[in-house]
Each structure stands twice: as structure tokens, then as C-alpha cells.
Design an enzyme around this catalytic site. Sequence first.
Site, PDB file in Angstrom:
ATOM      1  N   ASP A 172     -12.626   2.708  -0.677  1.00 28.80           N
ATOM      2  CA  ASP A 172     -11.772   2.949   0.494  1.00 28.80           C
ATOM      3  C   ASP A 172     -12.559   3.845   1.456  1.00 28.80           C
ATOM      4  O   ASP A 172     -13.790   3.831   1.450  1.00 28.80           O
ATOM      5  CB  ASP A 172     -10.435   3.544   0.031  1.00 28.80           C
ATOM      6  CG  ASP A 172      -9.279   3.209   0.982  1.00 28.80           C
ATOM      7  OD1 ASP A 172      -9.541   2.778   2.106  1.00 28.80           O
ATOM      8  OD2 ASP A 172      -8.114   3.393   0.593  1.00 28.80           O
ATOM      9  N   HIS A 173     -11.881   4.616   2.250  1.00 31.68           N
ATOM     10  CA  HIS A 173     -12.554   5.393   3.308  1.00 31.68           C
ATOM     11  C   HIS A 173     -13.839   6.061   2.826  1.00 31.68           C
ATOM     12  O   HIS A 173     -13.901   6.597   1.724  1.00 31.68           O
ATOM     13  CB  HIS A 173     -11.621   6.513   3.801  1.00 31.68           C
ATOM     14  CG  HIS A 173     -10.320   6.003   4.288  1.00 31.68           C
ATOM     15  ND1 HIS A 173      -9.245   6.816   4.522  1.00 31.68           N
ATOM     16  CD2 HIS A 173      -9.915   4.759   4.600  1.00 31.68           C
ATOM     17  CE1 HIS A 173      -8.221   6.095   4.946  1.00 31.68           C
ATOM     18  NE2 HIS A 173      -8.601   4.842   5.003  1.00 31.68           N
TER      19      HIS A 173
ATOM     20  N   HIS B 168       0.866  -1.193   0.000  1.00 31.93           N
ATOM     21  CA  HIS B 168       0.000   0.000   0.000  1.00 31.93           C
ATOM     22  C   HIS B 168       0.897   1.234   0.000  1.00 31.93           C
ATOM     23  O   HIS B 168       1.872   1.292   0.742  1.00 31.93           O
ATOM     24  CB  HIS B 168      -0.892   0.002   1.247  1.00 31.93           C
ATOM     25  CG  HIS B 168      -1.975   1.038   1.218  1.00 31.93           C
ATOM     26  ND1 HIS B 168      -1.724   2.364   1.460  1.00 31.93           N
ATOM     27  CD2 HIS B 168      -3.296   0.937   0.953  1.00 31.93           C
ATOM     28  CE1 HIS B 168      -2.861   3.039   1.350  1.00 31.93           C
ATOM     29  NE2 HIS B 168      -3.838   2.197   1.040  1.00 31.93           N
TER      30      HIS B 168
ATOM     31  N   HIS C 138      -7.638   0.176  -4.315  1.00 30.43           N
ATOM     32  CA  HIS C 138      -8.384   0.973  -3.325  1.00 30.43           C
ATOM     33  C   HIS C 138      -8.874   2.193  -4.088  1.00 30.43           C
ATOM     34  O   HIS C 138      -8.056   2.928  -4.651  1.00 30.43           O
ATOM     35  CB  HIS C 138      -7.462   1.469  -2.214  1.00 30.43           C
ATOM     36  CG  HIS C 138      -7.164   0.443  -1.174  1.00 30.43           C
ATOM     37  ND1 HIS C 138      -6.493   0.759  -0.015  1.00 30.43           N
ATOM     38  CD2 HIS C 138      -7.470  -0.870  -1.094  1.00 30.43           C
ATOM     39  CE1 HIS C 138      -6.382  -0.341   0.728  1.00 30.43           C
ATOM     40  NE2 HIS C 138      -6.955  -1.342   0.094  1.00 30.43           N
TER      41      HIS C 138
ATOM     42  N   CYS D  47      -3.745   2.674  -4.301  1.00 35.16           N
ATOM     43  CA  CYS D  47      -4.744   3.425  -3.531  1.00 35.16           C
ATOM     44  C   CYS D  47      -4.869   4.829  -4.128  1.00 35.16           C
ATOM     45  O   CYS D  47      -3.950   5.642  -4.015  1.00 35.16           O
ATOM     46  CB  CYS D  47      -4.342   3.482  -2.058  1.00 35.16           C
ATOM     47  SG  CYS D  47      -5.505   4.416  -1.048  1.00 35.16           S
TER      48      CYS D  47
ATOM     49  N   TYR E 235     -14.551   4.118   8.139  1.00 37.53           N
ATOM     50  CA  TYR E 235     -15.001   2.759   7.826  1.00 37.53           C
ATOM     51  C   TYR E 235     -16.429   2.460   8.272  1.00 37.53           C
ATOM     52  O   TYR E 235     -16.728   1.368   8.727  1.00 37.53           O
ATOM     53  CB  TYR E 235     -14.006   1.732   8.394  1.00 37.53           C
ATOM     54  CG  TYR E 235     -12.731   1.703   7.582  1.00 37.53           C
ATOM     55  CD1 TYR E 235     -12.679   1.016   6.368  1.00 37.53           C
ATOM     56  CD2 TYR E 235     -11.603   2.409   7.991  1.00 37.53           C
ATOM     57  CE1 TYR E 235     -11.529   1.013   5.593  1.00 37.53           C
ATOM     58  CE2 TYR E 235     -10.442   2.418   7.218  1.00 37.53           C
ATOM     59  CZ  TYR E 235     -10.421   1.711   6.024  1.00 37.53           C
ATOM     60  OH  TYR E 235      -9.283   1.712   5.250  1.00 37.53           O
TER      61      TYR E 235
HETATM   62  C1  DNO Z   1      -5.715   4.105   3.469  1.00 39.12           C
HETATM   63  C2  DNO Z   1      -5.993   2.747   3.998  1.00 39.12           C
HETATM   64  C3  DNO Z   1      -4.802   2.266   4.853  1.00 39.12           C
HETATM   65  C4  DNO Z   1      -4.363   0.856   4.558  1.00 39.12           C
HETATM   66  C5  DNO Z   1      -3.053   0.412   5.156  1.00 39.12           C
HETATM   67  C6  DNO Z   1      -2.569  -0.846   4.458  1.00 39.12           C
HETATM   68  O1  DNO Z   1      -5.862   4.455   2.338  1.00 39.12           O
HETATM   69  O2  DNO Z   1      -6.317   1.933   2.938  1.00 39.12           O
HETATM   70  O3  DNO Z   1      -5.151   2.365   6.193  1.00 39.12           O
HETATM   71  O4  DNO Z   1      -5.311  -0.044   5.017  1.00 39.12           O
HETATM   72  O5  DNO Z   1      -2.083   1.377   5.071  1.00 39.12           O
HETATM   73  O6  DNO Z   1      -1.472  -1.423   5.079  1.00 39.12           O
HETATM   74 MN    MN Z   2      -6.036   2.793   0.799  1.00 34.84          MN
END
Ligand code: DNO
Ligand code: MN
Length: 344
Positions: free
Chosen positions: A308-309, A196, A263, A234, A322
Site C-alpha cells: 500500500d502507500h 476497504h 493491502h 488493509c 503512490y
Molecule cells: C488506503 C488506500 C485507500 C483505498 C480506498 C479504497 O489505505 O488503500 O485510499 O484505496 O479507500 O476504496
Molecule cells: Mn489500503
Amino acid sequence: MKMTFRWYGQDDPVTLDNIRQIPNMTGVVSAIYDIPVGQVWPIERIQALVDEVHQHHLELEVIESVPVHEDIKLKRGHYQQYIDNYKQTIRNLAQCGIKCICYNFMPVFDWTRSSIDHVLEDGSQALVYYQDEVSQLDPTKLTLPGWDASYTPQEVGELIVAYQQIGEEGLWENLAYFIQEIMPVAIECDVNMAIHPDDPPWSIFGIPRIITCEENLDRFISLYDDPHHGLTLCSGSLGCTVHNDIPALIRKYGAQKRIHFAHVRNVKILEDGSFEESAHYAKCGSLDMVDIMRAYVETGFEGYIRPDHGRMIWGEQGKPGYGLYDRALGAMYLGGIIDALKGK
Ligand code: DNO
Ligand code: MN
């Protein structure tokens, strides 16, 4: 593409039944959260997690994340033991049907924000990064959800100095060593390793960060000549700076078959390097979500994808970034774009 949703296990207020009711969801991505960083994940624990997810008619083929111990990142102390443990965890996960492992190589701090409940204009709450506020923070006292909270402020201070001393080149060397060690095991187990990117993708508190931009992603990919060695791309992490062209990165690493996990989220870039996380909907932020999805569709991306978020909306309480509602909206929006692009 397999649409998935992050699930934080039995303590997550978002249940597997909730997730199953989101149309088009094939599975969840999850982890075991109570094993200290660096220890081997026992097969029985992994199998119990997989079984639970299967009982709810969802797949569990992606782990996010298996954290990397700071001793490995600093190549000191018990790093060789922790690397051997990491290899065993890869083997155990593979035996339980896991196909992709997400991890990161960020020193001390995972994703960093100045606030996790900033109220946006529409009354929703979002994670934000305001540069001037971050510069005022005392990193030794900072903790955010999802971070390894096992270090005392004094230990965090000591870790920061250790990373400042090795610098970017030292961190690259230690990453290269880790990759050389684990990749043969991942290949033998047919598990895709998906790093990531750093979030945000620049140095904070004087600590080096290296998974940040195209040049460095090229350097990362060149560390091991096998497609199992790849990326979690991401959009929100790399995309919070205008210097990263996300659709171009997807096309490049997609063509190389090095993206294993997507992501997808939107982010609103402000002046001075600040940013706010926004709804997935393109017009809410700075990223062109249709172009991002077009890049995935046109490169024939077959891997796992997740919204993602999300923001906290409709009064939902829970883990910042989340919640159920906004991420479910995101999943439907992304699914709609994919269908339209594929003409069905
Ligand atoms: C942010 C999330 C992160 C991710 C970790 C993976 O974009 O996706 O918290 O889960 O960094 O190790
Ligand atoms: Mn991410």
C-alpha cells in the site's frame, strides 16, 4: 498470492513498463477516474483499460475502487438509480474479466491525513495524521488527492450534517440495503466484493465511520451469507490503532475465506491517536510485518495482495503515497518474507 501494484492510469507518472520491471509483479489494480461517481462504467472504456494493461504483459483483475455515491450511503435522492448503475458496472467489469472490486463506505471523506508531505527523520516524505492538527481543520475546506472533489464547501457542510443526523445505525442500515441489492449480481457474475476499511478507523468531524474494528467487521460479514461478500484487509488502515490485532484479523477472516484483497503497509503509532505512515520494513513502524505475512501464508491466502502507500524517496515527485520506489521496495520486502515463510 498474486502480487499487484496500484496504477492510476495514463496520467500516472509511474508507467506500466516501470511496474513490469518489479520482480514478481503479476498485475496492476486500477480504475477509470474520469467517470462521475454513480454513473455506469461503459464496457468499451473498461475493455480499453484491460487491453492497455495486457499489452504491457500485466493482468488487470482487480478494480480499486468503484466509488459509492453519497446518495446510496445516505439512502436518499437518486439512490435506487445509483444502485442500479452500480450493478450494471459490476456486470460490465465482470464481462471484461474483472474478478475483484474494492470499494469503501466512508462518508464524504476517503482516507484522511493532516499532511501528505511530512518530512521524516531520514529526509523522506510521508503521509501523517496528527490528531491535534486534524481537530483544527475545517472539513468543508479540506481536499486530499483521490477524493471526490465535485462538492462545493457548502455541499460538504450539508453532507456532514446529513451523516451526523443518521448516525452509525443509520449508516449500517444503508450499507445493509446496498449489500442486499448488489450481492446477488456480484455472485451471478462471480465477482468478489471487497470493502476497504475506514481510514483512520474512527469517527472524524463527528461523522460516523463503521468499518473500523473486529466487532464491526463481524457485523459487516454477517450482512450477506456468501464468500463473494468480503474484505480488503488493509493493515495500515486498521492497524493505526493498537486496538486492532492485524494478524488475528487475517487469521479469522482468512479462515472464513472472506479476504479477497490484501493491502499491506506499515504505520508508526504515536501517542494521542496520531500516526505516521512508514516504510514497509517492520522495524520502521509499529506493525509486525512478518507476523502479518505469516498469517496470510498459514491461512493459505490465494487472493490479490499489494504494497500500500509508500513514502516519497530519492527525490521522486508524484502522487503522495503512490510513488514507484518505496512501493517497489515494499513489494520486494513482502515477497521476500513470503518466500522465506514458504521455505523457498
Ligand atoms: C488506503 C488506500 C485507500 C483505498 C480506498 C479504497 O489505505 O488503500 O485510499 O484505496 O479507500 O476504496
Ligand atoms: Mn489500503
